[in-house]
Design an enzyme around this catalytic site. Structure first.
Site, PDB file in Angstrom:
ATOM      1  N   GLN A  15       0.844  -1.218   0.094  1.00 47.04           N
ATOM      2  CA  GLN A  15       0.039   0.060   0.022  1.00 47.04           C
ATOM      3  C   GLN A  15       0.832   1.477   0.061  1.00 47.04           C
ATOM      4  O   GLN A  15       0.507   2.377  -0.339  1.00 47.04           O
ATOM      5  CB  GLN A  15      -0.933   0.037   1.412  1.00 47.04           C
ATOM      6  N   HIS A 109       0.566  -9.341   4.410  1.00 48.85           N
ATOM      7  CA  HIS A 109      -0.487  -8.416   4.562  1.00 48.85           C
ATOM      8  C   HIS A 109      -1.168  -8.222   3.118  1.00 48.85           C
ATOM      9  O   HIS A 109      -1.048  -7.631   2.182  1.00 48.85           O
ATOM     10  CB  HIS A 109       0.215  -7.019   4.872  1.00 48.85           C
ATOM     11  N   ASN A 153      -2.469 -10.905   8.218  1.00 49.82           N
ATOM     12  CA  ASN A 153      -3.415  -9.569   8.460  1.00 49.82           C
ATOM     13  C   ASN A 153      -4.558 -10.091   8.043  1.00 49.82           C
ATOM     14  O   ASN A 153      -4.956 -10.441   6.881  1.00 49.82           O
ATOM     15  CB  ASN A 153      -2.687  -8.206   7.604  1.00 49.82           C
ATOM     16  N   GLU A 154      -5.760 -10.364   8.782  1.00 47.05           N
ATOM     17  CA  GLU A 154      -7.072 -10.433   8.525  1.00 47.05           C
ATOM     18  C   GLU A 154      -7.049 -11.638   7.709  1.00 47.05           C
ATOM     19  O   GLU A 154      -8.072 -11.499   6.831  1.00 47.05           O
ATOM     20  CB  GLU A 154      -7.811  -9.321   8.015  1.00 47.05           C
TER      21      GLU A 154
HETATM   22  C1  BGC Z   1      -6.543  -3.538   5.811  1.00 48.81           C
HETATM   23  C2  BGC Z   1      -5.840  -2.482   5.392  1.00 48.81           C
HETATM   24  C3  BGC Z   1      -6.676  -1.556   4.674  1.00 48.81           C
HETATM   25  C4  BGC Z   1      -7.964  -0.980   5.769  1.00 48.81           C
HETATM   26  C5  BGC Z   1      -8.792  -0.020   5.482  1.00 48.81           C
HETATM   27  C6  BGC Z   1      -7.849  -3.594   6.683  1.00 48.81           C
HETATM   28  O1  BGC Z   1      -8.873  -4.277   6.441  1.00 48.81           O
HETATM   29  O2  BGC Z   1      -5.661  -4.346   6.940  1.00 48.81           O
HETATM   30  O3  BGC Z   1      -4.873  -2.907   4.485  1.00 48.81           O
HETATM   31  O4  BGC Z   1      -6.328  -0.573   3.991  1.00 48.81           O
HETATM   32  O5  BGC Z   1      -8.520  -2.268   6.327  1.00 48.81           O
HETATM   33  O6  BGC Z   1      -9.783  -0.659   4.378  1.00 48.81           O
END
Ligand code: BGC
Length: 401
Positions: A15, A109, A153-154
């Site tokens: 990002q 990520h 990440n998520e």
């Molecule tokens: C993610 C980020 C994203 C943010 C806003 C999160 O789910 O980890 O990468 O930019 O949300 O949408």
């Protein structure tokens, strides 16, 4: 002495770095029929301007910085590791340490190397071992200086999306599948799997990947605190719906995290449940730039819930809003932090708060249309401008010192 509470800001490699050309998402952004609003391109050019980013973190009085190591740079071709790119990331870690800023490092990520996706991504039986091999290299090179490591990440995001009021509906699904097929064709493969856009079927391999990565990291750097970051919206409304949601989108991950040091909590708002789906925000609700409800109280609720369910310490690894109008973010931060204060006063062990995001950056399929940053970035010159909301955040931290 207890370690200091972490106050930080976060970014993610794809990002902000720019030109992440050996990654799976870079290809998805370029193929005919891409569903990305814009390609990531130079992003925030943090590949070259990371020192400036760290200087801003420091000037704001933060003591933690979360960033990610891009697997596709470290291993651009299967089995071929790049000492130079490992040095690059180790340099970031070293500079943070030299400035008394805790390095919080994400290992995955959303992005993976293109070769990995073209071989089936997380659908492959070999995926956990491949990921762990990369993680071991990172840990060996810089692990001992890393304060907190986040494997994924998520990883629960595709499962959460099955419930949201705007699910990836059939037409959306078809366009995603067409984009993935175009990427497969571009690689001369019959597959191109990117878990964040998949149907959630890679779950077992992702969870195995988390465990394998934990073992790999701890073998090299046992003192790093390690966990994974989950998308944890506040959940309100129909209890049956909430229970069903949590059984699918949270429970398997919390089970896999049992031996972790913490859970990373990422909260952007609340979901309002009917029995088998979620509802749109209330008619009179204030909305963010992303069209989500402005609901800062979600953070405190999410922290209490995750700790009560898992028994583990919690680290806010993301919290924030998309706001074209920075005044809205400036109101959001103190409100979210007062929920965090309440959770801590109730006895929830919170390790720290890391705001998303340090910079206005590449917001995945929404291109550059959303501003999550404490700092604006000029899209031509990459000049950084600290926003008033960042000063509000810094002031909130000072007050709690
Ligand atoms: C993610 C980020 C994203 C943010 C806003 C999160 O789910 O980890 O990468 O930019 O949300 O949408």
């Amino acid at each position: 002495m207890a370690p200091p509470f972490l106050w930080g800001a976060a970014t993610a490699g794809h990002q902000v770095e720019g030109n992440n050309i050996a990654s799976d998402l870079w290809l998805l952004e370029q193929v005919p029929g891409t569903t990305f609003l814009a390609p990531s391109g130079d992003a925030c050019d943090s590949l070259h301007r990371w020192r400036e980013d760290i200087a801003i973190v420091r000037a704001l009085g933060l003591n933690a910085y979360r960033f990610s190591v891009e697997w596709s740079r470290v291993e651009p071709t299967k089995g071929q590791f790049s000492p130079a790119w490992l040095d690059h990331y180790a340099g970031i870690v070293a500079r943070l340490r030299a400035q008394d800023i805790a390095p919080v490092v994400t290992l995955s990520h959303f992005t993976s190397p293109r070769w990995f996706a073209a071989a089936g991504g997380w659908q492959q039986a070999e995926a956990p071992a491949l990921f762990a091999r990369f993680v071991a290299r990172v840990a060996r090179r810089m692990g001992r200086a890393v304060s907190h490591a986040i494997t994924f990440n998520e990883p629960n995001l595709p499962l959460m999306n099955q419930w949201t009021a705007t699910p990836i509906a059939d037409a959306g699904r078809r366009s995603l599948d067409a984009m993935l097929a175009a990427a497969a064709a571009a690689c001369g493969s019959d597959r191109f799997d990117v878990w964040v856009y998949s149907h959630g079927t890679a779950l077992a391999h992702l969870l195995a990947g988390h465990r394998a990565a934990r073992l790999a990291w701890k073998a090299e750097a046992p003192n790093t605190q390690l966990g994974m970051s989950l998308a944890v919206p506040d959940a309100q409304g129909d209890a049956t719906g909430i229970t069903a949601y949590r059984a699918v989108a949270e429970a398997p991950f919390l089970a896999a995290a049992r031996e972790d040091d913490f859970i990373g909590v990422q909260t952007y708002g609340r979901l309002l449940f009917a029995d088998d789906r979620t509802l749109a925000p209330p008619a009179n609700a204030e909305l963010t730039q992303a069209g989500d409800e402005f609901y800062p109280a979600a953070l405190g609720h999410a922290l209490s819930h995750v700790h009560a369910t898992s028994g583990l310490p919690v680290l806010v690894t993301e919290n924030g809003i998309a706001a074209a109008n920075d005044e809205q973010r400036a109101r959001y931060i103190p409100a979210a932090l007062s929920g965090l204060d309440r959770a801590r006063a109730d006895g929830v062990p919170v390790i720290g708060y890391i705001h998303w995001s340090l910079l206005d950056n590449f917001e995945w399929r929404r291109g550059y249309s959303q501003q999550f940053g404490l700092v604006a970035v000029d899209r031509q010159t990459f000049r950084r401008t600290v926003k008033p909301s960042a000063r509000v955040y810094a002031e909130q931290i000072r007050r709690r010192a």
